[in-house]
Scaffold this active site. Structure first.
Site, mmCIF file in Angstrom:
data_model
loop_
_atom_site.group_PDB
_atom_site.id
_atom_site.type_symbol
_atom_site.label_atom_id
_atom_site.label_comp_id
_atom_site.label_asym_id
_atom_site.label_seq_id
_atom_site.Cartn_x
_atom_site.Cartn_y
_atom_site.Cartn_z
ATOM 1 N N GLU A 13 0.883 -1.100 -0.154
ATOM 2 C CA GLU A 13 0.051 0.025 0.015
ATOM 3 C C GLU A 13 0.851 1.183 -0.008
ATOM 4 O O GLU A 13 0.384 2.276 0.274
ATOM 5 C CB GLU A 13 -0.948 -0.167 1.137
ATOM 6 C CG GLU A 13 -1.937 -1.131 1.079
ATOM 7 C CD GLU A 13 -2.750 -1.338 2.325
ATOM 8 O OE1 GLU A 13 -3.803 -0.668 2.595
ATOM 9 O OE2 GLU A 13 -2.378 -2.155 3.480
ATOM 10 N N SER A 147 -6.405 -3.216 2.077
ATOM 11 C CA SER A 147 -6.561 -2.668 0.700
ATOM 12 C C SER A 147 -6.998 -3.926 -0.085
ATOM 13 O O SER A 147 -6.628 -3.622 -1.506
ATOM 14 C CB SER A 147 -5.532 -1.829 0.079
ATOM 15 O OG SER A 147 -5.332 -0.686 0.805
ATOM 16 N N TYR A 217 -8.843 3.385 -4.660
ATOM 17 C CA TYR A 217 -8.037 4.448 -4.864
ATOM 18 C C TYR A 217 -7.935 5.305 -6.386
ATOM 19 O O TYR A 217 -7.299 6.325 -6.225
ATOM 20 C CB TYR A 217 -6.619 4.081 -4.525
ATOM 21 C CG TYR A 217 -6.565 3.677 -2.965
ATOM 22 C CD1 TYR A 217 -6.809 4.338 -1.855
ATOM 23 C CD2 TYR A 217 -6.176 2.210 -2.987
ATOM 24 C CE1 TYR A 217 -6.809 3.908 -0.666
ATOM 25 C CE2 TYR A 217 -6.337 1.805 -1.592
ATOM 26 C CZ TYR A 217 -6.416 2.422 -0.436
ATOM 27 O OH TYR A 217 -6.567 1.994 0.843
ATOM 28 N N ARG A 256 -11.669 3.051 11.367
ATOM 29 C CA ARG A 256 -12.718 2.712 10.454
ATOM 30 C C ARG A 256 -13.055 1.345 10.268
ATOM 31 O O ARG A 256 -12.356 0.469 10.068
ATOM 32 C CB ARG A 256 -12.398 3.181 9.117
ATOM 33 C CG ARG A 256 -13.635 3.752 8.182
ATOM 34 C CD ARG A 256 -13.312 4.089 6.835
ATOM 35 N NE ARG A 256 -13.224 2.621 6.122
ATOM 36 C CZ ARG A 256 -12.167 2.259 5.664
ATOM 37 N NH1 ARG A 256 -10.874 3.214 5.164
ATOM 38 N NH2 ARG A 256 -12.014 1.386 4.883
ATOM 39 N N ASP A 258 -15.503 -1.645 8.571
ATOM 40 C CA ASP A 258 -16.214 -1.961 7.441
ATOM 41 C C ASP A 258 -17.150 -3.379 7.700
ATOM 42 O O ASP A 258 -17.043 -4.279 8.636
ATOM 43 C CB ASP A 258 -15.292 -2.554 6.417
ATOM 44 C CG ASP A 258 -14.068 -1.493 6.106
ATOM 45 O OD1 ASP A 258 -14.269 -0.371 6.315
ATOM 46 O OD2 ASP A 258 -13.053 -1.909 5.718
ATOM 47 N N GLU A 271 -13.767 -5.705 8.887
ATOM 48 C CA GLU A 271 -12.545 -5.672 9.465
ATOM 49 C C GLU A 271 -12.545 -4.388 10.164
ATOM 50 O O GLU A 271 -13.164 -3.344 9.801
ATOM 51 C CB GLU A 271 -11.496 -5.746 8.571
ATOM 52 C CG GLU A 271 -11.644 -4.882 7.465
ATOM 53 C CD GLU A 271 -10.454 -4.931 6.536
ATOM 54 O OE1 GLU A 271 -9.263 -5.621 6.906
ATOM 55 O OE2 GLU A 271 -10.423 -4.447 5.484
ATOM 56 N N ASN A 273 -10.130 -1.118 10.604
ATOM 57 C CA ASN A 273 -8.944 -0.456 9.843
ATOM 58 C C ASN A 273 -8.451 0.535 11.105
ATOM 59 O O ASN A 273 -8.871 1.540 11.298
ATOM 60 C CB ASN A 273 -9.329 0.313 8.616
ATOM 61 C CG ASN A 273 -9.698 -0.646 7.388
ATOM 62 O OD1 ASN A 273 -9.076 -1.263 6.815
ATOM 63 N ND2 ASN A 273 -11.143 -0.572 7.589
ATOM 64 N N GLY A 277 -7.321 5.197 5.174
ATOM 65 C CA GLY A 277 -6.574 6.022 4.188
ATOM 66 C C GLY A 277 -7.207 7.322 4.470
ATOM 67 O O GLY A 277 -8.152 7.606 5.017
#
Length: 312
Positions: A13, A147, A217, A256, A258, A271, A273, A277
């Site tokens: 990443e 990612s 992205y 964050r 998900d 998951e 994070n 990002g």
């Protein structure tokens, strides 16, 4: 404050982290901080050992950044940093371990099983075990990666072997889990430990089959609907479970979380994070804007929370 921003790194990443780092550095400078940017490399630890700063802001993603290793180094050097500590970072990166914690505490997860390559004589044996434990479609991915790198949605038998090989390029442990179809959403969480709040939920509508690297992205790779058009009861549940997941892992300052909302309108956690990002197309800043925080304000909020932690 004198703040060092670690970004770049050596994980898959890296390019995303370069963009995240650039944004964080600009935001901190806009807020009046004295900022040093460091393109982090584990082979150049002298840059970290010689740091003389008030705070480190981690703009790294993936391995050697999001997995607790850098956090452990900074702890030993007694240099404060923004975000979660060693244990929370390591647990969140280890998808198998974090899923066990969530399931044991009543948060729904997809059925899954991990396969360590050293425990099997070859990839054929792993493939055989997967066939006996799962029915198509299912997901094969590295246990520790970010990612969606190394991830395959397996819809046909002949995809199993290549999917295992692809996952093993990133990690010696392969995680297999049931494929859950539904709406993909994510919930940013921010706050000091015990005083977290969830920001507005974001629904992600990828242009590709699923929310893969390009969808995340590339400009125009996905559509972000924020706040997500979800009924109130489900909104409350998602935000509560996001905070619960964040707290169960021991996360700090921000994360964050998900989820997939399945056909029964149940949230299935994917998951957490710990260093999401912070690029121009990232999700967390989109959500923060809804409550009136600009990108610069969001970054400053993380700094202030980290300073509060130090003063406790």
């Amino acid at each position: 404050m004198k703040i060092a921003v670690l970004y770049g790194g050596t994980s898959g990443e890296r390019e995303v982290s370069l963009s995240t780092g650039k944004g964080i550095i600009k935001a901190l400078k806009n807020k009046g901080h004295d900022v040093t940017g460091i393109d982090f490399n584990p082979e150049k630890l002298d840059e970290i050992l010689q740091l003389n700063v008030d705070l480190v802001f981690l703009g790294l993603h993936g391995k050697h950044g999001e997995d607790g290793k850098v956090q452990g180094l900074l702890d030993m050097l007694e240099i404060p940093y923004v975000g979660s500590g060693v244990l929370a970072s390591a647990l969140a990166m280890d998808k198998s371990k974090s899923k066990q914690i969530f399931a044991n505490n009543g948060i729904l997860t997809a059925k899954s099983k991990s396969f360590h390559q050293d425990h099997y004589k070859d990839q054929n044996e792993i493939a055989s075990q997967i066939r006996s434990a799962f029915t198509l479609p299912f997901v094969i991915k590295p246990n520790q990666e970010g990612s969606t790198l190394g991830l395959t949605i397996v819809k046909k038998e002949e995809q199993i072997k290549p999917a295992i090989e692809k996952a093993l390029l990133s990690d010696p442990v392969v995680l297999v889990e049931d494929y859950i179809s539904g709406r993909e959403v994510t919930v940013p969480v921010v706050g000091s430990q015990g005083n977290e709040k969830a920001l507005p939920i974001i629904e992600i509508i990828p242009k590709n089959d699923y929310y893969d690297f390009d969808s995340k992205y590339q400009p125009g790779g996905s559509e972000h609907i924020v706040p997500a058009n979800i009924e109130q009861a489900l909104t409350v549940r998602l935000q509560a479970e996001a905070i619960q997941a964040h707290q169960l892992l021991g996360c700090n300052v921000y994360s964050r979380v998900d989820f997939i909302i399945n056909e029964e309108q149940e949230p299935i956690i994917l998951e957490v994070n710990t260093l999401p990002g912070m690029t121009p197309t990232s999700l967390f800043p989109d959500s923060a804007q809804i409550i009136g925080w600009s990108y610069d304000d969001l970054i400053e909020q993380f700094v202030m929370l980290s300073c509060e932690n130090r003063s406790k």
